[in-house]
Design a protein around this motif. Sequence first.
Motif, PDB file in Angstrom:
ATOM      1  N   LEU A   1       0.808  -1.223   0.000  1.00  0.00           N
ATOM      2  CA  LEU A   1       0.000   0.000   0.000  1.00  0.00           C
ATOM      3  C   LEU A   1       0.836   1.265   0.000  1.00  0.00           C
ATOM      4  CD1 LEU A   1      -2.950  -0.884   2.416  1.00  0.00           C
ATOM      5  CD2 LEU A   1      -3.036  -0.588  -0.051  1.00  0.00           C
ATOM      6  N   GLY A   2       2.100   1.154   0.360  1.00  0.00           N
ATOM      7  CA  GLY A   2       2.936   2.340   0.400  1.00  0.00           C
ATOM      8  C   GLY A   2       3.430   2.810  -0.943  1.00  0.00           C
ATOM      9  N   ASN A   3       3.390   1.956  -1.940  1.00  0.00           N
ATOM     10  CA  ASN A   3       4.021   2.359  -3.209  1.00  0.00           C
ATOM     11  C   ASN A   3       3.345   1.790  -4.447  1.00  0.00           C
ATOM     12  OD1 ASN A   3       4.658  -0.319  -3.069  1.00  0.00           O
ATOM     13  ND2 ASN A   3       6.879  -0.058  -2.981  1.00  0.00           N
ATOM     14  N   PHE A   4       2.086   1.389  -4.345  1.00  0.00           N
ATOM     15  CA  PHE A   4       1.502   0.708  -5.502  1.00  0.00           C
ATOM     16  C   PHE A   4       0.907   1.658  -6.527  1.00  0.00           C
ATOM     17  CE2 PHE A   4      -2.428   1.505  -3.321  1.00  0.00           C
ATOM     18  CZ  PHE A   4      -3.426   1.429  -4.271  1.00  0.00           C
ATOM     19  N   SER A   5       0.570   2.883  -6.138  1.00  0.00           N
ATOM     20  CA  SER A   5      -0.104   3.767  -7.090  1.00  0.00           C
ATOM     21  C   SER A   5       0.175   5.223  -6.759  1.00  0.00           C
ATOM     22  CB  SER A   5      -1.621   3.518  -7.069  1.00  0.00           C
ATOM     23  OG  SER A   5      -2.300   4.478  -7.846  1.00  0.00           O
ATOM     24  N   ASN A   6       0.594   5.981  -7.745  1.00  0.00           N
ATOM     25  CA  ASN A   6       0.780   7.424  -7.563  1.00  0.00           C
ATOM     26  C   ASN A   6      -0.539   8.176  -7.647  1.00  0.00           C
ATOM     27  OD1 ASN A   6       3.513   7.203  -7.149  1.00  0.00           O
ATOM     28  ND2 ASN A   6       4.051   7.594  -9.283  1.00  0.00           N
ATOM     29  N   SER A   7      -1.618   7.472  -7.993  1.00  0.00           N
ATOM     30  CA  SER A   7      -2.934   8.104  -8.073  1.00  0.00           C
ATOM     31  C   SER A   7      -3.583   8.239  -6.703  1.00  0.00           C
ATOM     32  CB  SER A   7      -3.860   7.292  -8.992  1.00  0.00           C
ATOM     33  OG  SER A   7      -3.345   7.198 -10.298  1.00  0.00           O
ATOM     34  N   LEU A   8      -3.204   7.375  -5.749  1.00  0.00           N
ATOM     35  CA  LEU A   8      -3.873   7.335  -4.456  1.00  0.00           C
ATOM     36  C   LEU A   8      -3.613   8.610  -3.663  1.00  0.00           C
ATOM     37  CD1 LEU A   8      -5.563   5.364  -2.697  1.00  0.00           C
ATOM     38  CD2 LEU A   8      -3.434   4.775  -1.538  1.00  0.00           C
ATOM     39  N   SER A   9      -4.686   9.296  -3.271  1.00  0.00           N
ATOM     40  CA  SER A   9      -4.543  10.510  -2.471  1.00  0.00           C
ATOM     41  C   SER A   9      -5.165  10.362  -1.090  1.00  0.00           C
ATOM     42  CB  SER A   9      -5.172  11.711  -3.187  1.00  0.00           C
ATOM     43  OG  SER A   9      -6.564  11.534  -3.338  1.00  0.00           O
ATOM     44  N   ILE A  10      -6.049   9.379  -0.882  1.00  0.00           N
ATOM     45  CA  ILE A  10      -6.706   9.169   0.409  1.00  0.00           C
ATOM     46  C   ILE A  10      -6.583   7.704   0.803  1.00  0.00           C
ATOM     47  CG2 ILE A  10      -8.890   9.267   1.669  1.00  0.00           C
ATOM     48  CD1 ILE A  10      -9.789  11.346  -0.451  1.00  0.00           C
TER      49      ILE A  10
ATOM     50  N   LEU B   1      -0.224  11.095  -2.135  1.00  0.00           N
ATOM     51  CA  LEU B   1      -0.969  10.869  -0.902  1.00  0.00           C
ATOM     52  C   LEU B   1      -1.135  12.170  -0.115  1.00  0.00           C
ATOM     53  CD1 LEU B   1      -2.217   8.393   0.489  1.00  0.00           C
ATOM     54  CD2 LEU B   1      -0.162   8.251   1.903  1.00  0.00           C
ATOM     55  N   GLY B   2      -2.394  12.508   0.179  1.00  0.00           N
ATOM     56  CA  GLY B   2      -2.682  13.730   0.923  1.00  0.00           C
ATOM     57  C   GLY B   2      -3.275  13.480   2.289  1.00  0.00           C
ATOM     58  N   TYR B   3      -3.827  12.274   2.502  1.00  0.00           N
ATOM     59  CA  TYR B   3      -4.503  11.943   3.769  1.00  0.00           C
ATOM     60  C   TYR B   3      -4.183  10.502   4.115  1.00  0.00           C
ATOM     61  CZ  TYR B   3      -8.441  11.197   7.026  1.00  0.00           C
ATOM     62  OH  TYR B   3      -9.223  10.906   8.124  1.00  0.00           O
ATOM     63  N   LEU B   4      -3.510  10.302   5.255  1.00  0.00           N
ATOM     64  CA  LEU B   4      -3.165   8.961   5.723  1.00  0.00           C
ATOM     65  C   LEU B   4      -3.647   8.810   7.153  1.00  0.00           C
ATOM     66  CD1 LEU B   4      -1.775   6.223   5.460  1.00  0.00           C
ATOM     67  CD2 LEU B   4       0.380   7.311   6.107  1.00  0.00           C
ATOM     68  N   ASN B   5      -4.605   7.917   7.366  1.00  0.00           N
ATOM     69  CA  ASN B   5      -5.200   7.710   8.674  1.00  0.00           C
ATOM     70  C   ASN B   5      -5.105   6.236   9.050  1.00  0.00           C
ATOM     71  OD1 ASN B   5      -6.798   7.514  10.976  1.00  0.00           O
ATOM     72  ND2 ASN B   5      -8.358   8.925  10.208  1.00  0.00           N
ATOM     73  N   LEU B   6      -4.285   5.954  10.075  1.00  0.00           N
ATOM     74  CA  LEU B   6      -4.148   4.594  10.614  1.00  0.00           C
ATOM     75  C   LEU B   6      -4.523   4.573  12.093  1.00  0.00           C
ATOM     76  CD1 LEU B   6      -0.718   3.665   8.966  1.00  0.00           C
ATOM     77  CD2 LEU B   6      -2.992   3.080   8.143  1.00  0.00           C
ATOM     78  N   ASN B   7      -5.250   5.571  12.533  1.00  0.00           N
ATOM     79  CA  ASN B   7      -5.615   5.724  13.939  1.00  0.00           C
ATOM     80  C   ASN B   7      -6.434   4.530  14.439  1.00  0.00           C
ATOM     81  OD1 ASN B   7      -7.121   6.602  16.367  1.00  0.00           O
ATOM     82  ND2 ASN B   7      -6.302   8.622  15.898  1.00  0.00           N
ATOM     83  N   GLY B   8      -6.163   4.116  15.686  1.00  0.00           N
ATOM     84  CA  GLY B   8      -7.019   3.131  16.332  1.00  0.00           C
ATOM     85  C   GLY B   8      -6.807   1.717  15.865  1.00  0.00           C
TER      86      GLY B   8
ATOM     87  N   ASN C   1       8.725  11.135   1.535  1.00  0.00           N
ATOM     88  CA  ASN C   1       8.450  11.119   0.095  1.00  0.00           C
ATOM     89  C   ASN C   1       7.032  11.573  -0.221  1.00  0.00           C
ATOM     90  OD1 ASN C   1      11.028  10.165  -0.621  1.00  0.00           O
ATOM     91  ND2 ASN C   1      10.410   8.036  -0.313  1.00  0.00           N
ATOM     92  N   CYS C   2       6.195  11.698   0.809  1.00  0.00           N
ATOM     93  CA  CYS C   2       4.798  12.115   0.615  1.00  0.00           C
ATOM     94  C   CYS C   2       4.730  13.643   0.670  1.00  0.00           C
ATOM     95  CB  CYS C   2       3.902  11.494   1.674  1.00  0.00           C
ATOM     96  SG  CYS C   2       3.963   9.692   1.741  1.00  0.00           S
ATOM     97  N   ALA C   3       5.226  14.284  -0.346  1.00  0.00           N
ATOM     98  CA  ALA C   3       5.340  15.740  -0.361  1.00  0.00           C
ATOM     99  C   ALA C   3       3.990  16.445  -0.367  1.00  0.00           C
ATOM    100  CB  ALA C   3       6.161  16.187  -1.571  1.00  0.00           C
ATOM    101  N   MET C   4       2.917  15.740  -0.740  1.00  0.00           N
ATOM    102  CA  MET C   4       1.588  16.339  -0.790  1.00  0.00           C
ATOM    103  C   MET C   4       0.769  16.044   0.466  1.00  0.00           C
ATOM    104  SD  MET C   4       1.980  17.729  -3.680  1.00  0.00           S
ATOM    105  CE  MET C   4       0.347  18.395  -3.955  1.00  0.00           C
ATOM    106  N   LEU C   5       1.362  15.362   1.451  1.00  0.00           N
ATOM    107  CA  LEU C   5       0.613  14.922   2.630  1.00  0.00           C
ATOM    108  C   LEU C   5       0.151  16.111   3.466  1.00  0.00           C
ATOM    109  CD1 LEU C   5      -0.250  12.243   3.937  1.00  0.00           C
ATOM    110  CD2 LEU C   5       1.776  12.393   5.387  1.00  0.00           C
ATOM    111  N   GLU C   6      -1.147  16.179   3.721  1.00  0.00           N
ATOM    112  CA  GLU C   6      -1.742  17.247   4.515  1.00  0.00           C
ATOM    113  C   GLU C   6      -2.160  16.773   5.903  1.00  0.00           C
ATOM    114  OE1 GLU C   6      -4.621  19.785   2.463  1.00  0.00           O
ATOM    115  OE2 GLU C   6      -4.118  18.739   0.604  1.00  0.00           O
TER     116      GLU C   6
END
Length: 238
Positions: free
Chosen positions: A44-53, A75-82, A95-100
């Motif tokens: 999941l960390g590197n399979f697609s440059n299209s994934l943003s959420i 990738l702009g939103y990464l949520n692994l909480n809980g 490497n996630c320069a677009m991560l918000e």
Amino acid sequence: MEVLALASNSKLTGEISSSVCNLQFLQLLDLSNNGFSGFVPQCLGNFSNSLSILNLGINNLQGTIFSTFSKGNNLGYLNLNGNELEGKIPSSIINCAMLEVLDLGNNKIEDTFPYFLQTLPELHVLVVKSNKLHSFMNGPTTNDSFPKLWIFDISNNNLSGSLPTEYLYSLKALMVYDRNSIYMMARNYSQYDFSIRVTWKGFKTKFEKIQSTLGILDFSNNNFTGEIPKLLGKLNGL
């Protein structure tokens, strides 16, 4: 397929199949608030440059965070909480320069404070609360650390030493009171609002939408010592 959203289906259990990484055009993957268990597919960390959420929050996932984030990803939103995630926070997240939004709260991550995250140019929200972060928390290592951060939650860990006053000088976004009131959402999928779980006025609260005027600084339940810095008075965005 560009969107796969199966959030809040309590009967979804078992492991997340690595075959999801065959969806090369996927922009949104939301499997949050379910009963998924097992290990997080490392692909999941590197399979697609299209994934943003990518939202896998509130499950029973184990193991470590995927260790490799590809360069040039969107990738702009990464949520692994809980979840039950352990190990360290991988440095390849830079490497996630677009991560918000990065929400790794409420896991079992055992690491020192991830200083490398301060170089993420678009990061607005950082939540690493309720983990096993430990040792002294030194000041920033760059002159322009966390330039856009307005939600900073490191509560309920085992961080120690003086309060990280030096970081307060860098939180330029928290020094501004009159930010434009907008809701954070994905750049390429505007129907999806970013959400976050924080302690708000003493209660654990989920904000279904993150408003840009919401300023949070939570260093509580650690082992910090020393004085409360006067610089807090300049953080008008709190």
